[in-house]
Scaffold this active site. Structure first.
Site, mmCIF file in Angstrom:
data_model
loop_
_atom_site.group_PDB
_atom_site.id
_atom_site.type_symbol
_atom_site.label_atom_id
_atom_site.label_comp_id
_atom_site.label_asym_id
_atom_site.label_seq_id
_atom_site.Cartn_x
_atom_site.Cartn_y
_atom_site.Cartn_z
ATOM 1 N N ARG A 132 2.852 -4.766 -4.046
ATOM 2 C CA ARG A 132 1.819 -3.741 -3.844
ATOM 3 C C ARG A 132 2.238 -2.450 -4.540
ATOM 4 O O ARG A 132 3.337 -1.935 -4.308
ATOM 5 C CB ARG A 132 1.644 -3.496 -2.355
ATOM 6 C CG ARG A 132 0.864 -2.246 -1.966
ATOM 7 C CD ARG A 132 -0.571 -2.522 -1.666
ATOM 8 N NE ARG A 132 -1.188 -1.396 -0.948
ATOM 9 C CZ ARG A 132 -2.401 -1.405 -0.442
ATOM 10 N NH1 ARG A 132 -3.161 -2.467 -0.570
ATOM 11 N NH2 ARG A 132 -2.891 -0.354 0.181
ATOM 12 N N ARG A 174 -9.780 0.049 5.645
ATOM 13 C CA ARG A 174 -10.482 0.682 6.762
ATOM 14 C C ARG A 174 -11.712 -0.092 7.249
ATOM 15 O O ARG A 174 -11.949 -0.113 8.469
ATOM 16 C CB ARG A 174 -10.855 2.116 6.368
ATOM 17 C CG ARG A 174 -9.636 3.046 6.269
ATOM 18 C CD ARG A 174 -10.033 4.458 5.936
ATOM 19 N NE ARG A 174 -10.609 4.594 4.615
ATOM 20 C CZ ARG A 174 -9.921 4.787 3.498
ATOM 21 N NH1 ARG A 174 -8.606 4.843 3.544
ATOM 22 N NH2 ARG A 174 -10.536 4.907 2.337
ATOM 23 N N TYR A 189 7.638 5.272 -0.564
ATOM 24 C CA TYR A 189 8.691 4.638 0.218
ATOM 25 C C TYR A 189 9.823 4.161 -0.691
ATOM 26 O O TYR A 189 9.800 4.356 -1.890
ATOM 27 C CB TYR A 189 8.111 3.530 1.085
ATOM 28 C CG TYR A 189 7.031 4.037 2.014
ATOM 29 C CD1 TYR A 189 7.195 5.250 2.698
ATOM 30 C CD2 TYR A 189 5.844 3.354 2.194
ATOM 31 C CE1 TYR A 189 6.212 5.748 3.541
ATOM 32 C CE2 TYR A 189 4.846 3.837 3.035
ATOM 33 C CZ TYR A 189 5.037 5.044 3.697
ATOM 34 O OH TYR A 189 4.059 5.547 4.515
ATOM 35 N N GLN A 227 3.775 -7.668 4.923
ATOM 36 C CA GLN A 227 4.204 -6.601 4.027
ATOM 37 C C GLN A 227 5.541 -6.039 4.517
ATOM 38 O O GLN A 227 5.674 -5.645 5.681
ATOM 39 C CB GLN A 227 3.185 -5.461 3.960
ATOM 40 C CG GLN A 227 3.581 -4.445 2.888
ATOM 41 C CD GLN A 227 2.713 -3.214 2.873
ATOM 42 O OE1 GLN A 227 2.792 -2.386 3.769
ATOM 43 N NE2 GLN A 227 1.882 -3.084 1.857
#
Length: 353
Positions: A227, A312, A180, A98
Site C-alpha cells: 500500500r 469510509r 509510518y 495490513q
C-alpha cells in the site's frame, strides 16, 4: 454486468468481485491489543467485499503508535484474528492483514511497557497523536535504529506474516504510506542514515524491499500486497524526489510477483502518483481514493486498475457491495464514533432492506 461485480484474481487471491474494503483504523482492540467479538462481527458484516484489508496491525510492540490498535505477535492476538478470518470465510469472503509499524508516529502514553519508539533517524515528527485520557499530544522523539536492529525489524515483519497466515488470513499488506516506518525509510527528510539503508534512493528503498522479500519468502509473494501514496506529506513526510524514490521502488518490487499494489491515487506538487505508477508498476493494481460506484466501474472498464477499494463508505454501509449492485443510496456514518470504544458507530449500521 458491471465490472465491479466480475471476479478478479490478484496473485493467489481469487476475489468474487472487484470491490476491496480499504484498511481503516477503528481503535477497538482489547486490553492485550487483541481482536474481540466486536471485530469478528464488524468484518463478518462486510465480507461481501471481494477482499477485505484489515485495519493496520502492529507486527511488534515497538510498532504500536495509536491507542487501541491490534497486534499480531502474541498468542491471544493470533487467536482473535483467527476468529475474524473464520467469520469472513464463512460468508465466502477473503481477508488480508495490513501490517502497520508506526515508527516515529507514536506516543509513549499509547505503547505497552518495555516497547520503544524507533525510526530510521532520530528526527521527531511535527505531528500530534491522540492518547487515551490525554487528548491530542505531540508525538515523542524516536530513537534511531542501529543497522542490526533494522535487520531485526525486517524479521518482525516476516514473523508477523507467518502469524497472520497461522491465524487464517489469506495474505498480508505492507502499509507503506501515511508517514509510518516504511515511508520514513523511503523519505529523505526522515532518513538521514549513512549505512546501507540511507542516502541514495537505492539505499532508502532497501528496507521496504527487504520486508517484502522476507514476507514473500515466508508465505508466498503472491499473498503479499503493498500500500502506497507517493508524495503524501501526512505525519511530516517530505521526500525531495518522490518520483525517483517510488519509480525505483516500483521497478524493483514489480519483479517480485506481488499479489498487488494498492495505490491511494493523488496528485501532488512534486508528483502525479497515478501517472508514476502507470509508468513503473507491472502487476495487479488496486485503485483507491474518492471513488464512487460509477467512477470505480469506469476505472475498471478503462483498464486503469484490476480492482477498486472503498474505505469510509464501508463504515456506514456494511452491505456496500449489495447497495452498489442494486443502485441503492448509501448511508452516512457517525464521524464522532469512528475511533471510540464499543459497538456504537462500529457494528450497529443496518443493511438496506
Amino acid at each position: 454486468m458491471s465490472p465491479l461485480f466480475t471476479p478478479v484474481r490478484l496473485g493467489a487471491l481469487n476475489l468474487r468481485n472487484a470491490i476491496v474494503m480499504s484498511p481503516m483504523t477503528r481503535s477497538r482492540a482489547g486490553a492485550q491489543d487483541e481482536p474481540t467479538d466486536l471485530h469478528v462481527e464488524y468484518y463478518r458484516q462486510r465480507a461481501g467485499a471481494g477482499l477485505i484489508v484489515t485495519e493496520g496491525v502492529q507486527p511488534s510492540p515497538d510498532g504500536k503508535g495509536y491507542c487501541r490498535t491490534p497486534g499480531i505477535y502474541s498468542p491471544a492476538q493470533i487467536k482473535g484474528w483467527r476468529r475474524v478470518a473464520e467469520a469472513v470465510h464463512a460468508e465466502g469472503g477473503l481477508v488480508v492483514m495490513q501490517l502497520m509499524h508506526c515508527g516515529r508516529v507514536a506516543s509513549r502514553l499509547n505503547k505497552p511497557d518495555g516497547s520503544d519508539i524507533v525510526a530510521p533517524s532520530a528526527v521527531t515528527a511535527k505531528a500530534e497523536i491522540y492518547a487515551e485520557g490525554h487528548g491530542l499530544v505531540p508525538v515523542d522523539p524516536p530513537r534511531a535504529l542501529s543497522t542490526d536492529e533494522v535487520v531485526q525489524v525486517v524479521q518482525d515483519y516476516r514473523q508477523a506474516a507467518l502469524n497472520a497466515r497461522a491465524a487464517g488470513m489469506d495474505g498480508v499488506e505492507l502499509h507503506c504510506s501515511s508517514g509510518y516506518l516504511p515511508m520514513q525509510f523511503l523519505s529523505s527528510n526522515t532518513n538521514l542514515r549513512d549505512d546501507r539503508y540511507g542516502g541514495s534512493a537505492e539505499n532508502r528503498i532497501r528496507f521496504v524491499m527487504e520486508c517484502l522479500t522476507a514476507m514473500g519468502e515466508a508465505i508466498g509473494f503472491d499473498r503479499v500486497g503493498l500500500r502506497v501514496c507517493p508524495g503524501f506529506g501526512y505525519n511530516d513526510i517530505d521526500d525531495a524526489d518522490p518520483a525517483e524514490t517510488y519509480g525505483l521502488l516500483f521497478d524493483r518490487a514489480s519483479a517480485l510477483g506481488l499479489a498487488y499494489l494498492h495505490l491511494v491515487r493523488r496528485s501532488f506538487p512534486k508528483v502525479d502518483n497515478f501517472a508514476l505508477t502507470r509508468a513503473h508498476w507491472r502487476g495487479p493494481l488496486i485503485l483507491n481514493n474518492e471513488l464512487d460506484g460509477a467512477s470505480a466501474a469506469q476505472a475498471l472498464r478503462d483498464g486503469l486498475a484490476d480492482a477498486v477499494s472503498f474505505g469510509r463508505p464501508f463504515i456506514g454501509n456494511p452491505d456496500l457491495v449489495e447497495r452498489l449492485r442494486r443502485g441503492l443510496p448509501l448511508s452516512g456514518y457517525d464521524q464522532g464514533r469512528v475511533y471510540t470504544p464499543g459497538p456504537q458507530g462500529y457494528i450497529d449500521y443496518p443493511a438496506a432492506t
